[in-house]
Scaffold this motif. Structure first.
Motif, short mmCIF file in Angstrom:
data_model
loop_
_atom_site.label_atom_id
_atom_site.label_comp_id
_atom_site.label_asym_id
_atom_site.label_seq_id
_atom_site.Cartn_x
_atom_site.Cartn_y
_atom_site.Cartn_z
N ILE A 68 -54.16 7.86 -39.77
CA ILE A 68 -55.28 6.87 -38.94
C ILE A 68 -55.06 5.57 -39.52
CG2 ILE A 68 -57.83 6.62 -39.47
CD1 ILE A 68 -58.10 9.84 -39.47
N GLU A 69 -54.84 5.39 -40.91
CA GLU A 69 -54.55 4.01 -41.55
C GLU A 69 -53.45 3.30 -40.67
OE1 GLU A 69 -52.80 2.36 -45.48
OE2 GLU A 69 -54.30 3.51 -45.84
N ALA A 70 -52.61 3.89 -40.35
CA ALA A 70 -51.29 3.30 -39.67
C ALA A 70 -51.59 2.78 -38.31
CB ALA A 70 -50.16 4.29 -39.14
N THR A 71 -52.64 3.54 -37.53
CA THR A 71 -53.31 3.14 -36.22
C THR A 71 -54.11 1.90 -36.50
OG1 THR A 71 -53.31 5.18 -35.49
CG2 THR A 71 -54.83 3.97 -34.44
N LEU A 72 -55.02 1.81 -37.55
CA LEU A 72 -56.01 0.92 -37.75
C LEU A 72 -55.08 -0.51 -38.22
CD1 LEU A 72 -58.52 2.72 -39.77
CD2 LEU A 72 -58.30 2.51 -37.35
N LEU A 73 -54.17 -0.45 -39.03
CA LEU A 73 -53.42 -1.63 -39.39
C LEU A 73 -52.90 -2.44 -38.13
CD1 LEU A 73 -51.53 -0.37 -42.48
CD2 LEU A 73 -53.28 -2.05 -42.43
N VAL A 74 -52.62 -1.44 -36.99
CA VAL A 74 -51.84 -2.39 -35.87
C VAL A 74 -53.14 -3.03 -35.23
CG1 VAL A 74 -51.29 -1.87 -33.58
CG2 VAL A 74 -50.15 -0.62 -35.40
N VAL A 75 -54.19 -2.33 -35.12
CA VAL A 75 -55.51 -2.92 -34.53
C VAL A 75 -55.80 -4.26 -35.46
CG1 VAL A 75 -57.77 -2.95 -34.10
CG2 VAL A 75 -56.40 -1.02 -33.70
N ILE A 76 -55.87 -4.15 -36.77
CA ILE A 76 -56.44 -5.26 -37.64
C ILE A 76 -55.26 -6.51 -37.64
CG2 ILE A 76 -56.66 -5.67 -40.22
CD1 ILE A 76 -57.74 -2.95 -40.27
N THR A 85 -64.21 -6.93 -31.39
CA THR A 85 -63.20 -5.93 -30.80
C THR A 85 -62.66 -4.97 -31.88
OG1 THR A 85 -63.11 -7.33 -28.93
CG2 THR A 85 -61.28 -5.57 -29.20
N LYS A 86 -62.32 -5.67 -33.03
CA LYS A 86 -61.59 -5.09 -33.92
C LYS A 86 -62.45 -4.08 -34.68
CE LYS A 86 -58.23 -8.49 -35.41
NZ LYS A 86 -57.56 -9.21 -36.47
N LEU A 87 -63.80 -4.53 -34.95
CA LEU A 87 -64.60 -3.55 -35.51
C LEU A 87 -64.67 -2.15 -34.72
CD1 LEU A 87 -67.29 -5.59 -37.22
CD2 LEU A 87 -65.68 -4.06 -38.42
N ARG A 88 -65.08 -2.55 -33.34
CA ARG A 88 -65.32 -1.39 -32.59
C ARG A 88 -64.20 -0.40 -32.28
NH1 ARG A 88 -70.43 -2.56 -30.39
NH2 ARG A 88 -70.95 -4.70 -30.10
N THR A 89 -63.13 -0.81 -32.12
CA THR A 89 -61.90 -0.43 -32.14
C THR A 89 -61.40 0.63 -33.27
OG1 THR A 89 -61.01 -2.06 -30.57
CG2 THR A 89 -59.23 -0.67 -31.57
N VAL A 90 -61.80 -0.29 -34.64
CA VAL A 90 -61.54 0.56 -35.64
C VAL A 90 -62.44 1.73 -35.97
CG1 VAL A 90 -61.51 0.25 -38.13
CG2 VAL A 90 -60.14 -1.12 -36.82
N ILE A 91 -63.60 1.72 -35.80
CA ILE A 91 -64.54 2.73 -36.02
C ILE A 91 -64.36 3.83 -34.92
CG2 ILE A 91 -67.17 2.99 -36.00
CD1 ILE A 91 -67.51 0.67 -37.15
N TYR A 92 -64.07 3.16 -33.56
CA TYR A 92 -64.05 4.41 -32.57
C TYR A 92 -62.65 5.12 -32.68
CZ TYR A 92 -68.39 3.42 -30.20
OH TYR A 92 -69.66 3.21 -29.81
N LYS A 93 -61.53 4.33 -33.23
CA LYS A 93 -60.45 5.11 -33.49
C LYS A 93 -60.34 6.23 -34.59
CE LYS A 93 -56.92 2.65 -31.22
NZ LYS A 93 -56.51 3.40 -30.14
N LEU A 137 -62.07 -2.27 -43.76
CA LEU A 137 -63.12 -2.78 -43.02
C LEU A 137 -63.64 -4.10 -43.98
CD1 LEU A 137 -65.45 0.42 -43.14
CD2 LEU A 137 -64.64 -0.65 -41.00
N SER A 138 -63.47 -4.23 -45.11
CA SER A 138 -63.79 -5.53 -45.74
C SER A 138 -62.60 -6.58 -45.37
CB SER A 138 -63.75 -5.16 -47.20
OG SER A 138 -64.60 -4.62 -47.78
N THR A 139 -61.56 -6.32 -44.88
CA THR A 139 -60.84 -7.35 -44.40
C THR A 139 -61.31 -7.78 -43.10
OG1 THR A 139 -58.86 -6.14 -45.72
CG2 THR A 139 -58.31 -7.66 -43.74
N ILE A 140 -61.73 -6.92 -42.23
CA ILE A 140 -62.15 -7.32 -41.07
C ILE A 140 -63.58 -8.05 -41.09
CG2 ILE A 140 -63.12 -6.39 -38.66
CD1 ILE A 140 -61.39 -4.08 -39.00
N LEU A 141 -64.44 -7.71 -41.89
CA LEU A 141 -65.49 -8.44 -42.33
C LEU A 141 -65.18 -9.91 -42.65
CD1 LEU A 141 -67.64 -5.30 -43.74
CD2 LEU A 141 -67.97 -6.63 -41.57
N ILE A 142 -64.38 -9.95 -43.74
CA ILE A 142 -63.92 -11.16 -44.34
C ILE A 142 -63.51 -12.22 -43.32
CG2 ILE A 142 -62.74 -12.44 -46.07
CD1 ILE A 142 -63.15 -10.11 -47.63
#
Length: 197
Positions: A68-76, A85-93, A137-142
């Motif tokens: 899951i983390e590997a998928t999220l890192l690509v999005v981030i 878009t990043k927040l929505r994509t990460v949460i839905y993934k 999540l904090s990385t995206i928020l910041i």
């Protein structure tokens, strides 16, 4: 070098098959022997890779979270995506992955309850597994605040809100058989509340 690669490949195969056993049988009913049988190896050979069932289970969960983390890192890392878009994509993934492995999360819940009955702290067990997710999540928020796409807000509180939403969504998917589509209204509302208007 080839031996090390072969060892890791076999270990990965064991984890994949063991995960199926845990999902099908539950943690308590899965045995070292059943895992060995599913892998087509002896228990003695299985001991070369893992010392017990609990270690296999822990590694299986780690493998799931790493995937899951590997998928999220690509999005981030995608700088072409805005924060929303990043927040929505990460949460839905995350929720899609959980929906795909919903039975596993039922097993995890039963495992955590058993650990609690045994006097262990399930919160600590979970915390170690989700620390990276909370950091992402904090990385995206910041980044969103710096890009002026999110309201200037308390990052820790926003992270807590999003994580609580993810956690409750996982419970609702695994235990209540709801779908991520059914949960989308709350997810969208939470993300909308963070966006700069």
């Amino acid at each position: 070098m080839a031996i090390a690669v072969e060892h890791e490949k076999r270990k990965q195969e064991i984890l994949d098959r063991a995960l199926d056993i845990f999902v099908e049988e539950g943690y308590e009913d899965a045995t070292f022997q059943k895992i060995a049988d599913r892998c087509g190896i002896t228990r003695t050979t299985l001991y070369i890779y893992f010392k017990n069932k609990r270690e296999i289970f822990t590694w299986s969960i780690r493998q799931l979270t790493q995937n899951i983390e590997a998928t999220l890192l690509v999005v981030i890392a995608d700088q072409n995506l805005d924060t929303e878009t990043k927040l929505r994509t990460v949460i839905y993934k995350i929720l899609e992955a959980c929906q795909a492995k919903a039975r596993l999360f039922t097993v995890v819940l039963n495992y955590l309850l058993a650990q609690q009955k045994a006097g262990k702290n399930p919160a600590e067990l979970v915390r170690r597994r989700i620390l990276r997710l909370r950091h992402l999540l904090s990385t995206i928020l910041i980044e969103g605040i710096k890009r002026d796409q999110l309201r200037t807000t308390n990052v820790k509180a926003a992270n807590e809100m999003l994580y609580a939403l993810i956690e409750s969504s996982i419970f609702r998917i695994a235990i209540l058989n709801q779908t991520s589509e059914e949960l989308s209204i709350a997810i969208d509302l939470a993300i909308d509340s963070l966006l700069k208007k």
